[in-house]
Design a protein around this motif. Structure first.
Motif, PDB file in Angstrom:
ATOM      1  N   ASP A 231     -16.747   2.987  11.212  1.00  0.00           N
ATOM      2  CA  ASP A 231     -17.155   2.714  12.458  1.00  0.00           C
ATOM      3  C   ASP A 231     -15.358   2.262  13.482  1.00  0.00           C
ATOM      4  O   ASP A 231     -15.969   1.159  13.882  1.00  0.00           O
ATOM      5  CB  ASP A 231     -17.627   1.344  12.147  1.00  0.00           C
ATOM      6  CG  ASP A 231     -19.256   1.848  11.753  1.00  0.00           C
ATOM      7  OD1 ASP A 231     -19.736   2.641  12.087  1.00  0.00           O
ATOM      8  OD2 ASP A 231     -19.957   0.675  10.484  1.00  0.00           O
ATOM      9  N   MET A 232     -14.935   2.228  12.594  1.00  0.00           N
ATOM     10  CA  MET A 232     -13.042   2.272  13.223  1.00  0.00           C
ATOM     11  C   MET A 232     -13.011   3.275  13.654  1.00  0.00           C
ATOM     12  O   MET A 232     -13.422   4.518  14.270  1.00  0.00           O
ATOM     13  CB  MET A 232     -11.925   2.233  12.486  1.00  0.00           C
ATOM     14  CG  MET A 232     -12.558   1.197  10.440  1.00  0.00           C
ATOM     15  SD  MET A 232     -11.658   1.739   9.304  1.00  0.00           S
ATOM     16  CE  MET A 232      -9.759   0.971   9.873  1.00  0.00           C
ATOM     17  N   GLU A 233     -12.024   2.674  14.985  1.00  0.00           N
ATOM     18  CA  GLU A 233     -11.349   3.488  15.838  1.00  0.00           C
ATOM     19  C   GLU A 233     -10.711   3.993  15.454  1.00  0.00           C
ATOM     20  O   GLU A 233      -9.764   3.281  14.174  1.00  0.00           O
ATOM     21  CB  GLU A 233     -11.216   2.520  16.709  1.00  0.00           C
ATOM     22  CG  GLU A 233     -12.401   1.798  17.710  1.00  0.00           C
ATOM     23  CD  GLU A 233     -12.930   2.952  19.038  1.00  0.00           C
ATOM     24  OE1 GLU A 233     -11.741   4.023  19.146  1.00  0.00           O
ATOM     25  OE2 GLU A 233     -13.785   2.868  19.308  1.00  0.00           O
ATOM     26  N   GLU A 234      -9.392   5.330  15.828  1.00  0.00           N
ATOM     27  CA  GLU A 234      -8.232   5.839  14.988  1.00  0.00           C
ATOM     28  C   GLU A 234      -7.219   4.913  15.189  1.00  0.00           C
ATOM     29  O   GLU A 234      -7.052   3.851  16.633  1.00  0.00           O
ATOM     30  CB  GLU A 234      -7.829   7.431  15.779  1.00  0.00           C
ATOM     31  CG  GLU A 234      -8.807   8.215  15.573  1.00  0.00           C
ATOM     32  CD  GLU A 234      -8.806   9.492  15.826  1.00  0.00           C
ATOM     33  OE1 GLU A 234      -8.963  10.665  15.385  1.00  0.00           O
ATOM     34  OE2 GLU A 234      -7.867   9.266  17.298  1.00  0.00           O
ATOM     35  N   TYR A 235      -5.851   5.113  14.769  1.00  0.00           N
ATOM     36  CA  TYR A 235      -5.344   4.029  14.997  1.00  0.00           C
ATOM     37  C   TYR A 235      -5.607   2.434  14.392  1.00  0.00           C
ATOM     38  O   TYR A 235      -4.872   1.466  15.789  1.00  0.00           O
ATOM     39  CB  TYR A 235      -4.441   4.312  15.710  1.00  0.00           C
ATOM     40  CG  TYR A 235      -3.633   5.400  16.206  1.00  0.00           C
ATOM     41  CD1 TYR A 235      -2.872   6.414  15.172  1.00  0.00           C
ATOM     42  CD2 TYR A 235      -4.398   6.195  16.990  1.00  0.00           C
ATOM     43  CE1 TYR A 235      -2.473   7.535  15.521  1.00  0.00           C
ATOM     44  CE2 TYR A 235      -3.585   7.705  16.874  1.00  0.00           C
ATOM     45  CZ  TYR A 235      -3.143   8.201  16.418  1.00  0.00           C
ATOM     46  OH  TYR A 235      -2.397   9.344  16.464  1.00  0.00           O
ATOM     47  N   SER A 236      -6.514   2.185  14.019  1.00  0.00           N
ATOM     48  CA  SER A 236      -6.801   0.323  13.958  1.00  0.00           C
ATOM     49  C   SER A 236      -6.097   0.077  12.195  1.00  0.00           C
ATOM     50  O   SER A 236      -6.973   1.143  11.039  1.00  0.00           O
ATOM     51  CB  SER A 236      -7.812   0.287  14.026  1.00  0.00           C
ATOM     52  OG  SER A 236      -8.707   0.816  13.721  1.00  0.00           O
ATOM     53  N   TYR A 237      -7.557  -0.961  12.148  1.00  0.00           N
ATOM     54  CA  TYR A 237      -7.281  -1.237  10.301  1.00  0.00           C
ATOM     55  C   TYR A 237      -7.757  -2.358  10.056  1.00  0.00           C
ATOM     56  O   TYR A 237      -8.680  -3.018  11.428  1.00  0.00           O
ATOM     57  CB  TYR A 237      -6.268  -1.874   9.914  1.00  0.00           C
ATOM     58  CG  TYR A 237      -5.408  -3.954  11.293  1.00  0.00           C
ATOM     59  CD1 TYR A 237      -6.022  -4.752  10.642  1.00  0.00           C
ATOM     60  CD2 TYR A 237      -4.482  -3.237  12.235  1.00  0.00           C
ATOM     61  CE1 TYR A 237      -5.949  -6.177  10.943  1.00  0.00           C
ATOM     62  CE2 TYR A 237      -4.489  -4.635  11.994  1.00  0.00           C
ATOM     63  CZ  TYR A 237      -5.086  -6.184  12.522  1.00  0.00           C
ATOM     64  OH  TYR A 237      -4.739  -7.053  13.179  1.00  0.00           O
ATOM     65  N   SER A 238      -9.533  -2.159   9.506  1.00  0.00           N
ATOM     66  CA  SER A 238     -10.500  -3.120   8.979  1.00  0.00           C
ATOM     67  C   SER A 238      -9.718  -4.149   8.315  1.00  0.00           C
ATOM     68  O   SER A 238      -8.928  -5.009   8.374  1.00  0.00           O
ATOM     69  CB  SER A 238     -10.599  -1.888   7.416  1.00  0.00           C
ATOM     70  OG  SER A 238     -10.296  -2.324   6.753  1.00  0.00           O
ATOM     71  N   GLU A 239     -11.295  -4.915   8.660  1.00  0.00           N
ATOM     72  CA  GLU A 239     -11.789  -6.254   7.544  1.00  0.00           C
ATOM     73  C   GLU A 239     -10.818  -5.955   6.258  1.00  0.00           C
ATOM     74  O   GLU A 239     -11.714  -4.749   5.663  1.00  0.00           O
ATOM     75  CB  GLU A 239     -12.627  -7.160   8.230  1.00  0.00           C
ATOM     76  CG  GLU A 239     -12.570  -7.413   9.580  1.00  0.00           C
ATOM     77  CD  GLU A 239     -11.282  -8.182  10.040  1.00  0.00           C
ATOM     78  OE1 GLU A 239     -11.592  -9.419   9.355  1.00  0.00           O
ATOM     79  OE2 GLU A 239     -10.788  -8.045  11.286  1.00  0.00           O
ATOM     80  N   PRO A 240     -10.688  -7.078   5.696  1.00  0.00           N
ATOM     81  CA  PRO A 240     -11.161  -6.696   4.248  1.00  0.00           C
ATOM     82  C   PRO A 240     -12.512  -6.608   4.223  1.00  0.00           C
ATOM     83  O   PRO A 240     -13.088  -7.546   4.240  1.00  0.00           O
ATOM     84  CB  PRO A 240     -10.691  -8.416   3.675  1.00  0.00           C
ATOM     85  CG  PRO A 240      -9.225  -8.783   5.137  1.00  0.00           C
ATOM     86  CD  PRO A 240     -10.760  -8.794   6.133  1.00  0.00           C
ATOM     87  N   PHE A 241     -13.019  -5.768   2.454  1.00  0.00           N
ATOM     88  CA  PHE A 241     -13.614  -5.390   2.250  1.00  0.00           C
ATOM     89  C   PHE A 241     -13.730  -5.322   0.500  1.00  0.00           C
ATOM     90  O   PHE A 241     -12.421  -4.771   0.008  1.00  0.00           O
ATOM     91  CB  PHE A 241     -14.642  -4.502   2.494  1.00  0.00           C
ATOM     92  CG  PHE A 241     -13.820  -3.031   2.161  1.00  0.00           C
ATOM     93  CD1 PHE A 241     -13.727  -2.057   1.328  1.00  0.00           C
ATOM     94  CD2 PHE A 241     -12.420  -2.562   3.587  1.00  0.00           C
ATOM     95  CE1 PHE A 241     -13.647  -1.348   1.502  1.00  0.00           C
ATOM     96  CE2 PHE A 241     -12.420  -1.801   3.992  1.00  0.00           C
ATOM     97  CZ  PHE A 241     -12.093  -0.565   2.336  1.00  0.00           C
ATOM     98  N   GLU A 242     -14.679  -5.871   0.131  1.00  0.00           N
ATOM     99  CA  GLU A 242     -14.177  -5.584  -1.905  1.00  0.00           C
ATOM    100  C   GLU A 242     -14.320  -3.829  -2.070  1.00  0.00           C
ATOM    101  O   GLU A 242     -15.657  -3.428  -1.006  1.00  0.00           O
ATOM    102  CB  GLU A 242     -16.411  -6.087  -2.179  1.00  0.00           C
ATOM    103  CG  GLU A 242     -15.795  -5.911  -3.909  1.00  0.00           C
ATOM    104  CD  GLU A 242     -14.556  -7.386  -3.869  1.00  0.00           C
ATOM    105  OE1 GLU A 242     -13.696  -7.145  -5.701  1.00  0.00           O
ATOM    106  OE2 GLU A 242     -14.685  -8.440  -3.909  1.00  0.00           O
ATOM    107  N   ALA A 243     -13.752  -3.342  -3.395  1.00  0.00           N
ATOM    108  CA  ALA A 243     -13.469  -2.299  -3.004  1.00  0.00           C
ATOM    109  C   ALA A 243     -13.307  -2.012  -5.085  1.00  0.00           C
ATOM    110  O   ALA A 243     -13.832  -3.562  -5.671  1.00  0.00           O
ATOM    111  CB  ALA A 243     -12.456  -1.649  -2.988  1.00  0.00           C
ATOM    112  N   ASP A 244     -13.336  -1.100  -5.823  1.00  0.00           N
ATOM    113  CA  ASP A 244     -13.353  -0.785  -6.407  1.00  0.00           C
ATOM    114  C   ASP A 244     -12.104  -0.894  -7.365  1.00  0.00           C
ATOM    115  O   ASP A 244     -12.292  -1.496  -8.285  1.00  0.00           O
ATOM    116  CB  ASP A 244     -13.218   0.203  -7.429  1.00  0.00           C
ATOM    117  CG  ASP A 244     -14.122   1.523  -6.400  1.00  0.00           C
ATOM    118  OD1 ASP A 244     -16.003   0.781  -6.419  1.00  0.00           O
ATOM    119  OD2 ASP A 244     -14.551   2.582  -6.631  1.00  0.00           O
ATOM    120  N   THR A 245     -11.172  -1.778  -6.830  1.00  0.00           N
ATOM    121  CA  THR A 245      -9.793  -2.490  -7.575  1.00  0.00           C
ATOM    122  C   THR A 245      -9.254  -3.018  -7.171  1.00  0.00           C
ATOM    123  O   THR A 245      -8.273  -3.289  -7.324  1.00  0.00           O
ATOM    124  CB  THR A 245      -8.596  -0.749  -7.328  1.00  0.00           C
ATOM    125  OG1 THR A 245      -8.484  -0.913  -6.052  1.00  0.00           O
ATOM    126  CG2 THR A 245      -8.859   0.268  -8.197  1.00  0.00           C
ATOM    127  N   GLY A 246     -10.090  -3.721  -5.962  1.00  0.00           N
ATOM    128  CA  GLY A 246      -9.444  -5.225  -5.428  1.00  0.00           C
ATOM    129  C   GLY A 246     -10.222  -4.919  -4.406  1.00  0.00           C
ATOM    130  O   GLY A 246     -11.220  -5.011  -4.194  1.00  0.00           O
TER     131      GLY A 246
END
Length: 300
Positions: A231-246
């Motif tokens: 759901d992201m546009e290229e050349y952009s950053y996401s909101e923080p989200f829970e991942a396997d390592t943090g």
């Protein structure tokens, strides 16, 4: 894409990506060194070694003597292929060009949006030229249908391109740290520098969090990243989200869609590839010169 075609494409890309390009008029020249343009007086010097100058004229003479014939030959090759392809109505399917652009893109490191657009324009011209040249060289060589079908059944999936994403990430221990990183990003901080400072992923932190191009069907694609990046546009950053390592923040550089071919779509290119191999013909335009009236300063 055949090995011969890939090799020829890489050679041309290396030539066309030479860092220094020259533009000149009667009095001044502009030398382009990467993205920087430098004005030079044609009567002046381009270098000095302990006070001994190398003049612009000496430099130009050296370039003409060293590369002039090869460059002119390449320009004639391009014109020959363009004229013959137009006369014989040989074009390259846009889907084939898109596939080759995607393949070349996936070989690149991080590039800015403008830089990529410039590269893509060069790639498209060269891809079209190379495929038209291949078809022109092999137009009189016939390959049996059963041989084409057999080759496609065995190697047809190699012409497809799997969807890929070019990603960087910053992994931190908790959402509190992640929100701090987001705040700095919103203030204009560099993503790669923040990755070096904050990311607990030691393997990527020193590279600014860069993960490279990863196929979405790869076992190495981190869990949850594809769903966020979709759901992201290229050349952009996401909101923080829970991942396997943090807690992760990802940066989406590029998103490449999958490209699949039917047999009928790829058949002409398989035929010309097989014909080129059968002829043991290198991907050079020289044999086509005799079809046109060509005069040049280095001979007939």
């Amino acid at each position: 894409m055949s090995r011969k075609l890939l090799l020829a494409l890489i050679v041309v890309l290396l030539i066309t990506n030479i860092a220094t390009l020259l533009f000149w008029d009667n009095e001044q020249s502009i030398v382009r060194n990467n993205d920087e343009e430098i004005e030079i007086n044609n009567d002046g010097s381009v270098a000095s070694i302990d006070g001994e100058a190398i003049s612009y004229e000496e430099w130009m003479d050296s370039l003409r003597n060293s590369y002039g014939e090869n460059q002119l030959e390449a320009m004639i090759d391009q014109a020959v292929v363009n004229q013959l392809a137009e006369a014989k109505k040989i074009d390259v399917h846009e889907k084939v060009i898109e596939r080759e652009v995607a393949l070349l893109t996936s070989m690149q490191g991080v590039t800015g949006e403008q830089e990529f657009e410039e590269k893509e324009e060069e790639w498209r011209e060269d891809i079209r030229y190379r495929y038209q040249l291949q078809q022109l060289l092999t137009e009189d060589t016939s390959i049996p249908e059963e041989e084409v079908e057999s080759y496609y059944n065995q190697y047809g999936n190699e012409y497809d391109f799997a969807s890929s994403m070019q990603l960087s990430h910053i992994v931190v221990q908790n959402f509190e740290t992640a929100e701090k990183v987001i705040g700095e990003l919103e203030e204009g901080a560099s993503f790669d520098l923040l990755a070096q400072e904050y990311s607990i992923d030691e393997e990527s932190a020193s590279d600014g969090g860069y993960l490279g191009f990863i196929r979405t069907n790869s076992q190495f694609f981190p869990n949850g990243y594809e769903e966020v990046a979709a759901d992201m546009e290229e050349y952009s950053y996401s909101e923080p989200f829970e991942a396997d390592t943090g807690v992760a923040i990802i940066y989406l550089h590029r998103k490449l869609q999958s490209i699949d071919f039917t047999y009928d779509e790829i058949k002409p290119y398989v035929e010309s590839e097989l014909a080129l191999n059968e002829m043991d013909q290198s991907l050079q335009a020289d044999p086509l010169w005799e079809e046109l009236d060509i005069e040049w300063i280095y001979g007939e």
